[in-house]
Design a protein around this motif. Structure first.
Motif, PDB file in Angstrom:
ATOM      1  N   SER A  39      28.614 -54.372  -4.763  1.00 31.20           N
ATOM      2  CA  SER A  39      27.497 -53.649  -4.165  1.00 31.20           C
ATOM      3  C   SER A  39      27.654 -52.151  -4.407  1.00 31.20           C
ATOM      4  O   SER A  39      28.711 -51.682  -4.831  1.00 31.20           O
ATOM      5  CB  SER A  39      27.417 -53.944  -2.667  1.00 31.20           C
ATOM      6  N   PHE A  40      26.590 -51.413  -4.117  1.00 30.88           N
ATOM      7  CA  PHE A  40      26.624 -49.967  -4.309  1.00 30.88           C
ATOM      8  C   PHE A  40      25.704 -49.299  -3.300  1.00 30.88           C
ATOM      9  O   PHE A  40      24.760 -49.916  -2.783  1.00 30.88           O
ATOM     10  CB  PHE A  40      26.210 -49.584  -5.735  1.00 30.88           C
ATOM     11  N   THR A  41      26.003 -48.048  -3.004  1.00 31.55           N
ATOM     12  CA  THR A  41      25.137 -47.231  -2.167  1.00 31.55           C
ATOM     13  C   THR A  41      24.987 -45.863  -2.821  1.00 31.55           C
ATOM     14  O   THR A  41      25.875 -45.404  -3.539  1.00 31.55           O
ATOM     15  CB  THR A  41      25.672 -47.052  -0.735  1.00 31.55           C
ATOM     16  N   TYR A  42      23.847 -45.240  -2.559  1.00 32.10           N
ATOM     17  CA  TYR A  42      23.587 -43.885  -3.020  1.00 32.10           C
ATOM     18  C   TYR A  42      22.525 -43.294  -2.098  1.00 32.10           C
ATOM     19  O   TYR A  42      21.956 -43.984  -1.252  1.00 32.10           O
ATOM     20  CB  TYR A  42      23.126 -43.863  -4.487  1.00 32.10           C
ATOM     21  N   LYS A  43      22.272 -42.014  -2.255  1.00 34.74           N
ATOM     22  CA  LYS A  43      21.230 -41.377  -1.458  1.00 34.74           C
ATOM     23  C   LYS A  43      20.048 -41.019  -2.343  1.00 34.74           C
ATOM     24  O   LYS A  43      20.215 -40.542  -3.465  1.00 34.74           O
ATOM     25  CB  LYS A  43      21.768 -40.121  -0.773  1.00 34.74           C
ATOM     26  N   GLN A  44      18.862 -41.275  -1.817  1.00 36.73           N
ATOM     27  CA  GLN A  44      17.624 -40.884  -2.482  1.00 36.73           C
ATOM     28  C   GLN A  44      16.752 -40.228  -1.413  1.00 36.73           C
ATOM     29  O   GLN A  44      16.481 -40.841  -0.390  1.00 36.73           O
ATOM     30  CB  GLN A  44      16.919 -42.095  -3.084  1.00 36.73           C
ATOM     31  N   PHE A  45      16.353 -38.976  -1.665  1.00 35.06           N
ATOM     32  CA  PHE A  45      15.621 -38.191  -0.660  1.00 35.06           C
ATOM     33  C   PHE A  45      16.364 -38.201   0.677  1.00 35.06           C
ATOM     34  O   PHE A  45      15.783 -38.405   1.726  1.00 35.06           O
ATOM     35  CB  PHE A  45      14.197 -38.718  -0.469  1.00 35.06           C
ATOM     36  N   SER A  46      17.671 -38.077   0.634  1.00 31.13           N
ATOM     37  CA  SER A  46      18.550 -38.019   1.814  1.00 31.13           C
ATOM     38  C   SER A  46      18.641 -39.331   2.589  1.00 31.13           C
ATOM     39  O   SER A  46      19.232 -39.370   3.663  1.00 31.13           O
ATOM     40  CB  SER A  46      18.128 -36.883   2.758  1.00 31.13           C
ATOM     41  N   SER A  47      18.045 -40.403   2.082  1.00 32.44           N
ATOM     42  CA  SER A  47      18.170 -41.716   2.723  1.00 32.44           C
ATOM     43  C   SER A  47      19.179 -42.553   1.944  1.00 32.44           C
ATOM     44  O   SER A  47      19.215 -42.509   0.713  1.00 32.44           O
ATOM     45  CB  SER A  47      16.825 -42.451   2.720  1.00 32.44           C
ATOM     46  N   ARG A  48      19.953 -43.319   2.660  1.00 39.11           N
ATOM     47  CA  ARG A  48      20.946 -44.180   2.030  1.00 39.11           C
ATOM     48  C   ARG A  48      20.273 -45.444   1.498  1.00 39.11           C
ATOM     49  O   ARG A  48      19.508 -46.094   2.213  1.00 39.11           O
ATOM     50  CB  ARG A  48      22.030 -44.550   3.039  1.00 39.11           C
ATOM     51  N   GLU A 168      13.621 -36.575 -15.589  1.00 41.76           N
ATOM     52  CA  GLU A 168      13.084 -36.157 -14.292  1.00 41.76           C
ATOM     53  C   GLU A 168      13.983 -36.542 -13.119  1.00 41.76           C
ATOM     54  O   GLU A 168      13.885 -35.958 -12.045  1.00 41.76           O
ATOM     55  CB  GLU A 168      11.683 -36.751 -14.099  1.00 41.76           C
ATOM     56  N   TRP A 169      14.876 -37.502 -13.316  1.00 33.16           N
ATOM     57  CA  TRP A 169      15.757 -37.966 -12.252  1.00 33.16           C
ATOM     58  C   TRP A 169      17.025 -37.124 -12.112  1.00 33.16           C
ATOM     59  O   TRP A 169      17.787 -37.305 -11.175  1.00 33.16           O
ATOM     60  CB  TRP A 169      16.133 -39.427 -12.472  1.00 33.16           C
ATOM     61  N   ALA A 170      17.260 -36.215 -13.022  1.00 33.39           N
ATOM     62  CA  ALA A 170      18.483 -35.411 -13.001  1.00 33.39           C
ATOM     63  C   ALA A 170      18.427 -34.277 -11.978  1.00 33.39           C
ATOM     64  O   ALA A 170      19.420 -33.615 -11.751  1.00 33.39           O
ATOM     65  CB  ALA A 170      18.748 -34.848 -14.394  1.00 33.39           C
ATOM     66  N   ASP A 171      17.284 -34.077 -11.338  1.00 34.59           N
ATOM     67  CA  ASP A 171      17.102 -32.926 -10.445  1.00 34.59           C
ATOM     68  C   ASP A 171      17.680 -33.086  -9.048  1.00 34.59           C
ATOM     69  O   ASP A 171      17.517 -32.211  -8.213  1.00 34.59           O
ATOM     70  CB  ASP A 171      15.623 -32.567 -10.355  1.00 34.59           C
ATOM     71  N   GLY A 172      18.315 -34.183  -8.737  1.00 38.35           N
ATOM     72  CA  GLY A 172      18.940 -34.345  -7.429  1.00 38.35           C
ATOM     73  C   GLY A 172      18.166 -35.181  -6.442  1.00 38.35           C
ATOM     74  O   GLY A 172      18.580 -35.321  -5.295  1.00 38.35           O
ATOM     75  N   VAL A 173      17.030 -35.758  -6.852  1.00 38.85           N
ATOM     76  CA  VAL A 173      16.294 -36.665  -5.969  1.00 38.85           C
ATOM     77  C   VAL A 173      17.202 -37.836  -5.590  1.00 38.85           C
ATOM     78  O   VAL A 173      17.228 -38.288  -4.457  1.00 38.85           O
ATOM     79  CB  VAL A 173      15.001 -37.188  -6.656  1.00 38.85           C
ATOM     80  N   VAL A 174      17.987 -38.297  -6.580  1.00 42.03           N
ATOM     81  CA  VAL A 174      18.979 -39.358  -6.366  1.00 42.03           C
ATOM     82  C   VAL A 174      20.353 -38.712  -6.459  1.00 42.03           C
ATOM     83  O   VAL A 174      20.619 -37.938  -7.376  1.00 42.03           O
ATOM     84  CB  VAL A 174      18.835 -40.467  -7.438  1.00 42.03           C
ATOM     85  N   SER A 175      21.221 -39.012  -5.503  1.00 42.69           N
ATOM     86  CA  SER A 175      22.553 -38.404  -5.492  1.00 42.69           C
ATOM     87  C   SER A 175      23.315 -38.707  -6.777  1.00 42.69           C
ATOM     88  O   SER A 175      23.147 -39.772  -7.372  1.00 42.69           O
ATOM     89  CB  SER A 175      23.354 -38.894  -4.285  1.00 42.69           C
ATOM     90  N   ASP A 176      24.127 -37.761  -7.198  1.00 44.06           N
ATOM     91  CA  ASP A 176      24.967 -37.967  -8.386  1.00 44.06           C
ATOM     92  C   ASP A 176      26.092 -38.948  -8.081  1.00 44.06           C
ATOM     93  O   ASP A 176      26.513 -39.702  -8.935  1.00 44.06           O
ATOM     94  CB  ASP A 176      25.524 -36.625  -8.864  1.00 44.06           C
ATOM     95  N   LYS A 177      26.554 -38.949  -6.844  1.00 46.30           N
ATOM     96  CA  LYS A 177      27.648 -39.840  -6.454  1.00 46.30           C
ATOM     97  C   LYS A 177      27.110 -41.215  -6.071  1.00 46.30           C
ATOM     98  O   LYS A 177      26.216 -41.342  -5.234  1.00 46.30           O
ATOM     99  CB  LYS A 177      28.445 -39.257  -5.293  1.00 46.30           C
ATOM    100  N   ILE A 178      27.688 -42.224  -6.697  1.00 49.71           N
ATOM    101  CA  ILE A 178      27.342 -43.616  -6.417  1.00 49.71           C
ATOM    102  C   ILE A 178      28.607 -44.295  -5.895  1.00 49.71           C
ATOM    103  O   ILE A 178      29.651 -44.273  -6.555  1.00 49.71           O
ATOM    104  CB  ILE A 178      26.838 -44.352  -7.680  1.00 49.71           C
TER     105      ILE A 178
END
Length: 189
Positions: A39-48, A168-178
């Motif tokens: 499994s994996f988790t990440y943040k998108q728009f500050s939501s997990r 377009e996804w490189a701007d930080g909308v999705v966290s770099d850390k997975i």
């Protein structure tokens, strides 16, 4: 009756000073992929956000008597991703993300195992995603339950290290850390 006490005392002393093994060495050579999870988790728009990979193959050769000689390999079918919605699953297969048409699998091949104590190990290996290979170190805890070994591990990856989520996804909308977690279940051999 006089002979029992000295025999018991010798046995207790031998156990206390390590002259007799308390636990037998165990080998794990098969992974039950149905009982195992990635499994994996990440943040998108500050939501997990939580997701899983449903299809993978794992190989294991691990002996608790000689853990430093252990080996593990993993192949993940990237199109088996479940990120919570069919839209997200489709998006993650596109060229900006996993590019599953060109790179259908991610692989991990161990190169070394360090004993950390208390059934904890550090497994070093080569992780390949999108044709890019990086060395990673994975902390793993081995739990033995009812003739089954459960290998729990986790690691944090930077998606930018593998060029995942470009454009377009490189701007930080999705966290770099997975954050990746796995639970590999293997019966004793």
């Amino acid at each position: 009756m006089k002979h029992r006490f000295p025999t018991c005392a010798v046995l207790v002393a031998a156990l206390a000073f390590g002259a007799l093994p308390c636990v037998q060495a165990v080998e794990y050579t098969q992974v039950n992929e149905i009982a195992s999870t990635i499994s994996f988790t990440y943040k998108q728009f500050s939501s997990r956000v939580y997701g899983t990979f449903r299809k993978f193959e794992a190989t294991l050769d691990f002996d608790t008597a000689n853990p430093s000689a252990g080996r593990a390999a993993l192949t993940i079918q990237l199109d088996s991703i479940d990120a919570g919605s069919s839209d997200a699953n489709s998006e993650l297969q596109k060229p900006a993300w996993f590019n599953t048409a060109t790179y259908p699998v991610a692989t991990f091949e161990s190169t070394g195992v360090k004993v950390m104590g208390d059934n904890r190990y550090s497994i070093t290996g080569k992780l390949t995603l999108r044709g890019i290979t990086r060395e990673v170190e994975v902390p793993v805890l081995l739990k033995a339950e009812n003739a089954i070994g459960i290998f729990d591990g986790k690691l944090t990856l930077k998606r930018s290290d593998f060029k995942i989520g470009e454009g377009e996804w490189a701007d930080g909308v999705v966290s770099d850390k997975i954050n990746i977690r796995f639970r590999m279940v293997a019966p004793e051999q």
